[in-house]
Enzyme design. Structure first.
Site, mmCIF file in Angstrom:
data_model
loop_
_atom_site.group_PDB
_atom_site.id
_atom_site.type_symbol
_atom_site.label_atom_id
_atom_site.label_comp_id
_atom_site.label_asym_id
_atom_site.label_seq_id
_atom_site.Cartn_x
_atom_site.Cartn_y
_atom_site.Cartn_z
ATOM 1 N N LYS A 69 0.837 -1.210 0.000
ATOM 2 C CA LYS A 69 0.000 0.000 0.000
ATOM 3 C C LYS A 69 0.871 1.260 0.000
ATOM 4 C CE LYS A 69 -2.175 2.431 3.319
ATOM 5 N NZ LYS A 69 -2.794 2.601 4.617
ATOM 6 N N ASP A 98 -6.776 1.145 1.078
ATOM 7 C CA ASP A 98 -6.827 1.448 2.506
ATOM 8 C C ASP A 98 -8.212 1.063 3.014
ATOM 9 O OD1 ASP A 98 -8.581 3.384 1.662
ATOM 10 O OD2 ASP A 98 -7.631 5.019 2.775
#
Ligand code: SF4
Length: 231
Positions: A138, A157
Site C-alpha cells: 500500500k 486502505d
C-alpha cells in the site's frame, strides 16, 4: 451500468467481469465529476517526504501527519540526515501520530536502507520499495502513484476496501486480494486517481457507520453490499 434495476429499486449484484467493468466505468466517471478535488492529502515535496509521511499515516489521520512532518522534514532534510538521526529525537517528533516508537524505527531504518542500497534516492520500483523497513504494498503504491506518477497498482486502505466492497466490485477482505480484483476493472492510467476518488467518497458519503446512500451519486449502480442502515 447495463443491468436494469430490480422492481424494488435495488440493482442485482454484478457478477460477470463485463458487468463489473461496466459498473466500474460509471463509478469512475461519476466520482471524477463528484470529487474533482480528490488528491493525496499528505503534504510532501519529494518522494522521500511522501514515503516518510505515508509510513507515519498508519493508524493516524493525514491531518495529524501533516502537523508533524514540517518539523521532521526541516530537522532531517534528506535520507542521509534521517539515517543518522537519534531515534529518541525522531520518536519525540512523531509521537502524536501514535505507535511512535515503531514508526521512528521504520522511518530511520528505511532511510538507512535507501542510503545503503540506493545512494540516498528513493527507488521507483515496487520490488525495491517493498523490501524497505515499514514499507508494504500500500505504501509503495502511494509513493509510486503520487511521487513518481507510476500506476503500478491501486492503493487499498480502509476506505477503498469498504467502498469497493459495498459496490460489489471486490469481495475479498485482504487488501492484496481486493487490489487484484480492482485492477482488471479500471484502466491503468486511472489507478492512482481511483484510490483518491474512493477515499474521498468513503470519507464524504460512504461513511463506515452511516453511509449516506440517499445523497450518493452511485446509488443506482450500487448493490450496497453489507449495508444495513441507510440514510
Ligand atoms: S453511500 Fe450507499 S449507495 Fe453510495 S457507494 Fe456507499 S453503499 Fe453504495
Amino acid at each position: 451500468m447495463t443491468a436494469p434495476p430490480l422492481p424494488g429499486g435495488r440493482p442485482p449484484r454484478p457478477r460477470s467481469r463485463a458487468a463489473r467493468r461496466a459498473q466500474a466505468a460509471v463509478v469512475l466517471e461519476r466520482l471524477t465529476a463528484a470529487c474533482p478535488d480528490a488528491r493525496c492529502e499528505l503534504d510532501y515535496e519529494t518522494p522521500l517526504q511522501l514515503l516518510v509521511a505515508t509510513i507515519l499515516s498508519a493508524q493516524c489521520t493525514d491531518k495529524r501527519v501533516n502537523m508533524v512532518t514540517p518539523a521532521l522534514f526541516a530537522r532531517y532534510p534528506d535520507a542521509a540526515a534521517l539515517a543518522a538521526a537519534d531515534p529518541a529525537e525522531v520518536e519525540e517528533l512523531v509521537r502524536t501520530t501514535g505507535f511512535f516508537r515503531n514508526k521512528a524505527k521504520n522511518v530511520t531504518g528505511m532511510a538507512r536502507a535507501v542510503v545503503a542500497d540506493h545512494a540516498g534516492a528513493v527507488p521507483n520500483a515496487m520490488d525495491a520499495l517493498t523490501v524497505l523497513p515499514g514499507v508494504g504494498r500500500k505504501t509503495a503504491n502511494v509513493v509510486l502513484g503520487n511521487a513518481f506518477g507510476l500506476n503500478e497498482g491501486i492503493v487499498v486502505d480502509t476506505h477503498v476496501a469498504r467502498v469497493s466492497g459495498r459496490l460489489g466490485l471486490a469481495t475479498g477482505t485482504d487488501p492484496v486480494k481486493i487490489e487484484e480484483e480492482l485492477v482488471p476493472l479500471f484502466p491503468r492510467e486511472s489507478w492512482t486517481l481511483l484510490a483518491h476518488l474512493l477515499i474521498a467518497h468513503g470519507r464524504r458519503v460512504c461513511d463506515a457507520r452511516r453511509p449516506r446512500c440517499g445523497a450518493c451519486v452511485l446509488a443506482d449502480v450500487c448493490p450496497k453490499m453489507g449495508v444495513t442502515r441507510l440514510r
